[in-house]
Design a protein around this motif. Structure first.
Motif, short mmCIF file in Angstrom:
data_model
loop_
_atom_site.label_atom_id
_atom_site.label_comp_id
_atom_site.label_asym_id
_atom_site.label_seq_id
_atom_site.Cartn_x
_atom_site.Cartn_y
_atom_site.Cartn_z
N SER A 1 3.56 5.03 7.82
CA SER A 1 2.48 3.86 7.92
C SER A 1 1.94 3.60 6.50
O SER A 1 2.23 4.45 5.61
CB SER A 1 1.70 4.14 9.22
N ARG A 2 1.11 2.78 6.68
CA ARG A 2 0.64 2.22 5.21
C ARG A 2 -0.83 2.17 5.38
O ARG A 2 -1.48 1.56 4.52
CB ARG A 2 1.10 1.03 4.69
N ASP A 3 -1.52 2.75 6.61
CA ASP A 3 -2.89 2.19 6.66
C ASP A 3 -3.60 3.68 7.34
O ASP A 3 -3.04 4.34 8.16
CB ASP A 3 -3.14 1.29 7.81
N GLN A 4 -4.72 3.93 6.63
CA GLN A 4 -5.32 5.46 7.15
C GLN A 4 -6.03 5.20 8.53
O GLN A 4 -5.92 6.28 9.28
CB GLN A 4 -6.47 5.82 6.09
N GLU A 5 -6.19 4.11 8.99
CA GLU A 5 -6.76 4.05 10.21
C GLU A 5 -5.47 4.29 11.43
O GLU A 5 -5.81 4.64 12.25
CB GLU A 5 -7.19 2.54 10.42
N ALA A 13 0.80 -1.23 -0.13
CA ALA A 13 0.04 0.10 -0.03
C ALA A 13 0.71 1.12 -0.07
O ALA A 13 2.19 1.35 0.19
CB ALA A 13 -0.84 -0.10 1.18
N GLY A 60 1.33 -0.77 13.68
CA GLY A 60 0.80 0.30 12.83
C GLY A 60 1.94 0.88 12.23
O GLY A 60 1.89 1.40 10.87
#
Length: 174
Positions: free
Chosen positions: A101-105, A63, A162
């Motif tokens: 990071s690679r996650d919007q959360e 991602a 994360g």
């Protein structure tokens, strides 16, 4: 005699021109054959054939990396702390930090808990010694400790580390 020399020079000039022309033609022919060979190689070894196991696994695509600036609620993008020192002088550290990071959360959790993150990083930075941070090993150790601290907060708040990296985008000591 002058006419004989002129005829010989003209013949030599034509011979040199045709020799150059032949050399250029040979080079072009070699490039054409070589390019055709490469094209044939890629055509015959392309992805048309199935793997031996019959599995057609899709390639793993990571991602897109997301970078979050670690900053105070007032928007100050930097940390400024006084460092302990053996020489008795007052030394300061100013640093800018981004979390990868690679996650919007994860980005959302970082933003929500930014005051806690800033407070704990400030505490970590203010316990550092000036002499230790002057070496590359000291800076790497500080980055590792800060990353572990950040991952610990995310583990506690989001249930997973994360953040894959912590980046010092500016690091100034005085």
């Amino acid at each position: 005699m002058a006419q004989d020399n002129a005829v010989e020079d003209g013949a030599a000039g034509k011979s040199a021109k045709s020799g150059r022309l032949m050399m250029v033609a040979a080079v072009l022919l070699a490039l054409l054959i070589g390019g055709g060979g490469v094209a044939a190689f890629f055509m015959f070894t392309g992805s048309d054939t199935a793997p031996a196991g019959g599995d057609t696994a899709a390639p793993v695509v990571k991602a897109k990396a997301l970078y979050t600036k670690i900053r105070t609620l007032e928007g100050r993008p930097m940390f400024v702390v006084t460092l302990a020192s053996d020489d008795g002088k007052r030394h300061f550290l100013q640093t800018y930090i981004e979390a990868k990071s690679r996650d919007q959360e994860v980005v959302d959790v970082l933003t929500l808990h930014m005051p806690l993150i800033v407070a704990r990083l400030n505490a970590l930075f203010s316990t550092q010694k000036f002499e230790q941070l002057q070496t590359m090993d000291g800076k790497i150790q500080l980055r590792t400790e800060a990353l572990e601290l950040l991952q610990g907060i995310l583990q506690e708040k989001a249930g997973r580390p994360g953040v894959e990296a912590l980046l010092f985008t500016n690091f100034v000591m005085q």
